[in-house]
Design an enzyme around this catalytic site. Structure first.
Site, PDB file in Angstrom:
ATOM      1  CD  GLN A   5     -15.368 -23.075  14.539  1.00  0.00           C
ATOM      2  OE1 GLN A   5     -14.578 -22.155  14.568  1.00  0.00           O
ATOM      3  NE2 GLN A   5     -16.154 -23.386  15.556  1.00  0.00           N
ATOM      4  CB  SER A   6     -20.165 -24.364   8.422  1.00  0.00           C
ATOM      5  OG  SER A   6     -19.830 -25.721   8.451  1.00  0.00           O
ATOM      6  CB  SER A   7     -21.351 -19.826   9.599  1.00  0.00           C
ATOM      7  OG  SER A   7     -21.481 -20.006  10.997  1.00  0.00           O
ATOM      8  CD  GLN A  54     -20.736 -23.369  12.566  1.00  0.00           C
ATOM      9  OE1 GLN A  54     -19.854 -23.552  11.726  1.00  0.00           O
ATOM     10  NE2 GLN A  54     -21.744 -24.208  12.731  1.00  0.00           N
TER      11      GLN A  54
END
Length: 193
Positions: free
Chosen positions: A24-26, A29
């Site tokens: 997941q990108s962050s 998230q």
């Protein structure tokens, strides 16, 4: 996945490992989008359904909270690419191919290595064989679309900030010595500290 896609999986693929990439990108998230995490980890079951033994399924999740937009910034992705290059991987899997990369350099390199080492690539849409021209075309387009989605999202966020600023609604944290008044203007702080 349908029967035609399962037929792409051969004994030489099953003799190697299935790498399932989870990202997941962050960190926001990672902390708050738990259903996405569950679905990504559960996608490893698809490797077993395609014929891999549980012992040959490798979950790569070291890149949680790291963006796929920055080339060479993800240790887990580098681990996966290294294993593909050494011929240890029969299939690279990710629930969504955009989890693998949102920049063309990393994506193209991965597809190239998979092509020449005989590794397959799979997502929830199907199984792709990069040695087949039609599958390579689809993978190339999907990689370009992922990169465009990222560029579009960044552009939309930037435009939204400018739009808010033009309306006078862009609030920022005031510098030391200032506060925001009830109208959102900066005023000298009453706190002498």
């Amino acid at each position: 996945m349908n029967i035609g896609e399962r037929s792409k999986v051969q004994a030489e693929h099953l003799a190697r490992s299935a790498f399932v990439y989870v990202r997941q990108s962050s960190m926001e998230q990672v902390r708050h989008h738990l259903e996405s995490q569950r679905r990504q980890y559960a996608f490893a079951d698809e490797a077993v359904a395609l014929g891999w033994s549980q012992e040959r399924v490798v979950i790569v999740d070291e890149d949680q909270g790291k963006s796929g937009a920055v080339p060479h910034a993800r240790a887990g992705f580098a681990k996966l690419v290294g294993a593909v290059a050494r011929g240890e991987v029969g299939i690279v899997m990710s629930l969504e191919l955009s989890r693998l990369s949102r920049n063309d350099a990393d994506w193209s390199h991965l597809v190239y290595l998979c092509r020449w080492t005989g590794a397959l690539i799979a997502d929830k849409q199907g199984v792709y064989d990069p040695s087949l021209g039609a599958d390579r075309l689809v993978l190339g387009l999907r990689g370009h679309v992922s990169e465009m989605e990222r560029d579009s999202a960044v552009h939309r966020m930037g435009e939204a900030r400018w739009s808010k600023a033009r309306r006078g609604e862009a609030f920022t944290i005031p510098p030391a010595g200032y506060d925001l008044d009830e109208l959102g203007r900066w005023v000298l702080s009453a706190d002498e500290a």
